[in-house]
Each structure stands twice: as C-alpha cells, then as structure tokens.
Design an enzyme around this catalytic site. Structure first.
Site, PDB file in Angstrom:
ATOM      1  N   GLU A  32       7.515 -25.438  -0.405  1.00 33.42           N
ATOM      2  CA  GLU A  32       8.709 -24.707  -0.832  1.00 33.42           C
ATOM      3  C   GLU A  32       9.919 -25.627  -0.837  1.00 33.42           C
ATOM      4  O   GLU A  32      10.217 -26.275   0.170  1.00 33.42           O
ATOM      5  CB  GLU A  32       8.958 -23.517   0.107  1.00 33.42           C
ATOM      6  CG  GLU A  32      10.246 -22.757  -0.151  1.00 33.42           C
ATOM      7  CD  GLU A  32      10.368 -22.271  -1.584  1.00 33.42           C
ATOM      8  OE1 GLU A  32      11.380 -22.628  -2.230  1.00 33.42           O
ATOM      9  OE2 GLU A  32       9.469 -21.554  -2.073  1.00 33.42           O
ATOM     10  N   ARG A  34      13.115 -24.637  -1.293  1.00 38.10           N
ATOM     11  CA  ARG A  34      14.250 -24.022  -0.608  1.00 38.10           C
ATOM     12  C   ARG A  34      14.077 -24.124   0.905  1.00 38.10           C
ATOM     13  O   ARG A  34      12.978 -24.262   1.418  1.00 38.10           O
ATOM     14  CB  ARG A  34      14.363 -22.537  -0.982  1.00 38.10           C
ATOM     15  CG  ARG A  34      14.973 -22.261  -2.352  1.00 38.10           C
ATOM     16  CD  ARG A  34      15.201 -20.744  -2.482  1.00 38.10           C
ATOM     17  NE  ARG A  34      15.976 -20.437  -3.671  1.00 38.10           N
ATOM     18  CZ  ARG A  34      15.462 -20.111  -4.840  1.00 38.10           C
ATOM     19  NH1 ARG A  34      14.136 -20.068  -4.981  1.00 38.10           N
ATOM     20  NH2 ARG A  34      16.232 -19.826  -5.873  1.00 38.10           N
ATOM     21  N   SER A 145      10.554 -18.567 -12.037  1.00 35.45           N
ATOM     22  CA  SER A 145      11.348 -18.747 -13.258  1.00 35.45           C
ATOM     23  C   SER A 145      12.785 -19.090 -12.918  1.00 35.45           C
ATOM     24  O   SER A 145      13.214 -19.002 -11.765  1.00 35.45           O
ATOM     25  CB  SER A 145      11.299 -17.468 -14.102  1.00 35.45           C
ATOM     26  OG  SER A 145      11.773 -16.359 -13.347  1.00 35.45           O
ATOM     27  N   GLY A 182      19.795  -6.154 -20.604  1.00 40.16           N
ATOM     28  CA  GLY A 182      18.509  -5.993 -19.950  1.00 40.16           C
ATOM     29  C   GLY A 182      18.664  -5.527 -18.522  1.00 40.16           C
ATOM     30  O   GLY A 182      19.752  -5.156 -18.073  1.00 40.16           O
ATOM     31  N   GLU A 187      21.844  -3.877 -13.849  1.00 39.04           N
ATOM     32  CA  GLU A 187      21.896  -3.655 -12.402  1.00 39.04           C
ATOM     33  C   GLU A 187      23.156  -4.261 -11.798  1.00 39.04           C
ATOM     34  O   GLU A 187      23.903  -3.591 -11.075  1.00 39.04           O
ATOM     35  CB  GLU A 187      20.653  -4.249 -11.735  1.00 39.04           C
ATOM     36  CG  GLU A 187      19.385  -3.450 -11.970  1.00 39.04           C
ATOM     37  CD  GLU A 187      18.193  -3.950 -11.177  1.00 39.04           C
ATOM     38  OE1 GLU A 187      17.154  -3.276 -11.214  1.00 39.04           O
ATOM     39  OE2 GLU A 187      18.306  -5.013 -10.512  1.00 39.04           O
ATOM     40  N   VAL A 237      27.271 -13.368 -28.849  1.00 42.34           N
ATOM     41  CA  VAL A 237      28.349 -14.216 -28.340  1.00 42.34           C
ATOM     42  C   VAL A 237      28.076 -15.639 -28.810  1.00 42.34           C
ATOM     43  O   VAL A 237      27.041 -16.213 -28.480  1.00 42.34           O
ATOM     44  CB  VAL A 237      28.426 -14.159 -26.813  1.00 42.34           C
ATOM     45  CG1 VAL A 237      29.513 -15.112 -26.297  1.00 42.34           C
ATOM     46  CG2 VAL A 237      28.703 -12.730 -26.345  1.00 42.34           C
ATOM     47  N   HIS A 445       7.410  21.986  -2.755  1.00 44.22           N
ATOM     48  CA  HIS A 445       8.675  22.536  -3.267  1.00 44.22           C
ATOM     49  C   HIS A 445       9.654  22.655  -2.114  1.00 44.22           C
ATOM     50  O   HIS A 445       9.282  23.081  -1.011  1.00 44.22           O
ATOM     51  CB  HIS A 445       8.434  23.911  -3.887  1.00 44.22           C
ATOM     52  CG  HIS A 445       9.698  24.596  -4.317  1.00 44.22           C
ATOM     53  ND1 HIS A 445      10.358  24.257  -5.488  1.00 44.22           N
ATOM     54  CD2 HIS A 445      10.425  25.576  -3.729  1.00 44.22           C
ATOM     55  CE1 HIS A 445      11.432  25.017  -5.613  1.00 44.22           C
ATOM     56  NE2 HIS A 445      11.494  25.828  -4.550  1.00 44.22           N
TER      57      HIS A 445
END
Length: 466
Positions: A32, A34, A145, A182, A187, A237, A445
C-alpha cells in the site's frame, strides 16, 4: 520474502481479497502506497463523503424541518471545522479497522509503491527511496482508480477541486458549480447545498445519473430542483480559470453554439474516474490493457500473463467498492481451489443523497434495447403509511418483471432508505424470485419496506394502498 499471494493496493477489493485468501490458508502480503489502508474509498471517497452527508443532513433537518415535529431549536450554528474533524474521525476509525483485520489474519503489510518487475516479483519502494522485492506465486493488481479532469481545466484542490478537495473546503462556498451530474458530484453538491451554498450542476448529457433508469433519474432531478439545486443540461465547460475572486467558467451548448460565462466561488470537477494502472510495470511485463487503460482479464480475473490477476476499478465493470470486494473474495477462493464467482446482474448501485437513489438489475431502457417484454410495478412513498407519518414522501419504488415468467429483472428506488430497501430485491433476484414471491412475503407494518411489497403487487395491478 516468499508468498502465495501479493496484492498491490488495500482498497476494498485488495484488503478483502487478502483477508479471504488468508482465511483459506494462503500466505498473503499487501502493498500500500498510502500511510493508511482502505484506498480511495476509506480515505477520500465512500467513507468521508458519507460522514459529511450524514452530518449535513442533520444540520439541514435542524435548520428547516425540526419545527414540523414540534422541536424548537432556534437557528443552528455551523462549526465547519468541527464537522470536518468528525469526518476525519470516521476515516481514522475505518482505516485502523482494516489495519487490525490485516494483523488479525496474519497478513504482511508493506508500505510503499508496488511495481511488478517480473512475473512472481513485486518491488516495493518506500518513501525514503529504499527498495525490497517480494517473491510470490500470484500477484493481484487492485490499485483502484483516480480522478479524471477535462482539457483546459487544472485542478488545484483550492478553487477548482476534485472529489478529494471537496471534502476539505475551508469555508462554505457562496456558489459551487459541479461539472458533471453523476453520483460523486450530486452527493458532494448535496453536502455543500445543505450547509448554505448555491449549487449549479453543469452536465454534458440531457439528463443526470447516466446509466440509472431514466424515469427514476428524472424524478430525482425534480426533487433536487425543489431542494434548490440548479441544472444546466446538454452543456459543456470549455474553460475554467481561477482568479482571486473565484472561478470563471466558459460554458457552451453540448452540440455547439454561443458560449456564456458562469462565475463560481468553487468548482468541483466530477466527470468520472479512470483506472490507476500506470507505473505498475504492467507494460514492461507484457500485461495487456485496453483503450481505457483497464487491465484485460478473462472471466476468472486472470491477465494474459500467468500468475498476474486484477480486480476492482482496474478492470471492466462498474467502479463500485462492493463490486471490487466480491471480486476479491471470488479470486481468493479460486486461487485456493474453490469456485468463487460474482453475479454481475445483481450488483446494487446507490446514490447517498436525501432522498437516496438505489438500483439493481436492468433498467427499462436496457430491457427495451434487448427486446425483452416486461411488466412494471410502481408505488409512491406518498401512499406508504410510515413515510407519511415521518414526512418522507418523496419518490417511489419501481419493480420490473419478465412479462412471461414474472421473474424480477430489476428494481429502482428513489426515496427514504432506498440504499437499504434495494437489498430485498437483490436477494430476491439472486434466488430467481418472481414479483409474486416478493408480493406474497409478509412485510412488517408500518415500514418503508411495505412500498417494495406494494410495487411488487403493482406488477400485476393489484396494489392495495393506491
């Protein structure tokens, strides 16, 4: 150091693959780059964004909706620094959880940049430049990604930001422009709108949420519009210039035409992501990549080079953390001699705004294009007792079923708790259920889930509460 399996990347796909492999007795290591495990998802993606979505939703509820429930709190005061600290705590808690799981399963974790130098050999370069080589029977590329920008737009993570920078704005922008309609843009745009920003969405297509059922996307856009988001669809844009005052954007019709200028305080570029496959040594060892930079694999995640495998965002398919996790489990099981697989027809997709949007299986557009005859069952939350009692009536549940067999082919929900409700349909589809199976299942319910049952009843035009 010799292993059965070395995984490059500890995002959801990588660390889950490692855990399952270790459970099955394979000597496993991860690499890794990071300092913290968890990849984009836990560090600058899924987890921090959900923390801010939750916190900002509570802020908006207190500011505008508590009064309807008889709760008087006055005007809430935003402490943005404290809210961002809450987000950071969520990151730390989750990344440390992954670190614990790796240790618990006796997985060796190597921090540094991984590079394949030959089949069976991964070179790890640490921050200080020192290198070491791991020898292994199998190598898994699970590097995820990275953000995509647009020509002529330079992301500085201050005024022109990616999703990473949008998680750490020092103040609420007066005007936030989202380039891209998207999931990620909507969000994060929702977060800052709730906290007081004017939000404008500029989208190249004539709709938001490409790939989501069109009927559902249109309803969702109407809801976001009522909340205050503005939309410029069929627009592109062509330029964004940061100045001392903010950002000046040049916007043109997607099909060409007269340009206009839009002024913003902050611009969020959210036009998609691309597989992170450069610098891994793939080309040097002969691993094939496609025109989008994705690693080419067969149905069992094998590349064209024996012993090198790939999962998650670096291969074909939706860039979703849970898709990567399932691929990681399937691959680990295959390497251990078991029959792991992923059902790509039943992978849920969720937009964690308020209300949420969730989908699984085929859209109406998919079925029409394939020439499949289908029936539709649709039920609005305005007719659901729990939703009415809780003032959560925006949206609907829609179920698509094969016209001949009644087998559930897909479901689409916009409304409260959509991300949880969709899993009832996912399980039904996994077992090949019909809409009648869902309709005949007793639902408690009063619950929001009754809207799912009613939508299933509506497939045969026998909904009870509308």
């Amino acid at each position: 150091m010799s292993y059965d399996l070395v995984i490059i990347g500890t995002g959801p796909g990588g660390y889950v693959c490692a855990i399952r492999a270790a459970q099955l007795g394979l000597k496993t290591a991860v690499v890794e780059k990071r300092k913290a495990h968890g990849g984009t998802c836990l560090n600058v993606g899924c987890i921090p964004s959900k923390a801010l979505l939750h916190a900002s939703h509570l802020y908006e509820e207190a500011a505008h909706h508590f009064d309807a429930f008889g709760i008087e709190v006055g005007t809430p005061k935003l402490d943005l620094k404290k809210m961002l600290a809450f987000k950071d705590q969520a990151i730390e808690g989750n990344t440390k959880g992954v670190e614990f799981l790796l240790k618990k399963n006796k997985i060796d974790a190597h921090h540094g940049t991984g590079r394949i130098v030959a089949p069976g050999k991964v070179e790890v370069t640490t921050e200080d430049g020192s290198t070491s080589t791991l020898e292994t029977k199998n190598i898994v590329v699970a590097t995820g990604s990275e953000v995509v920008s647009l020509p002529g737009i330079e992301i500085d993570e201050k005024k022109i930001v990616s999703s990473t920078g949008a998680l750490d704005l020092e103040q609420v922008p007066g005007h936030l422009v989202l380039i891209g309609g998207g999931v990620i843009g909507l969000e994060l745009g929702s977060v800052w709108r709730r906290l007081g920003a004017k939000v404008t969405v500029i989208e190249y297509l004539d709709r938001i949420l490409a790939g989501i059922d069109l009927d559902t996307a249109k309803q969702f856009q109407r809801i976001l519009g009522k909340q205050g988001m503005e939309f410029k669809l069929s627009s592109k844009v062509t330029k964004a210039v940061a100045t001392d005052a903010g950002v000046t954007l040049t916007v043109e019709p997607a099909k060409g035409g007269e340009a206009q200028t839009v002024e913003a305080d902050v611009v969020l570029v959210a036009v998609g992501r691309r597989p992170y496959t450069d610098g891994l040594g793939l080309d040097e060892v002969g691993v094939a990549r496609d025109e989008k930079g994705r690693v080419v694999t067969d149905a069992h995640y094998a590349t064209n080079v024996p012993g090198i495998w790939a999962i998650g965002d670096v291969i074909v398919g939706p860039m979703l953390a849970h898709k990567a996790e399932d691929e990681g489990v399937a691959l680990a099981e295959q390497l251990a001699g078991k029959g792991g697989h992923v059902n790509y027809g039943v992978i849920p997709n969720v937009v964690y705004t308020y209300p949420e949007v969730a989908a699984v299986g085929a859209t109406e557009e998919d079925l029409k294009a394939a020439g499949v005859a289908y029936n539709v069952g649709k039920f609005p939350f305005t007719a659901n007792g729990r939703a009415k009692a809780n003032l959560m009536t925006d949206g609907f549940v829609k179920i698509l079923a094969d016209a001949k067999t009644d087998r559930v082919l897909g479901a689409h929900i916009v409304g409260p708790e959509a991300g949880n409700l969709i899993h009832e349909i996912a399980v039904a589809m996994e077992f090949g259920a019909s809409s009648e199976d869902v309709a005949r299942t007793c639902h408690a319910h009063p619950t929001l889930a009754e809207a799912v049952k009613e939508a299933a009843l509506a497939v045969e035009k026998r909904a009870l509460h509308m």
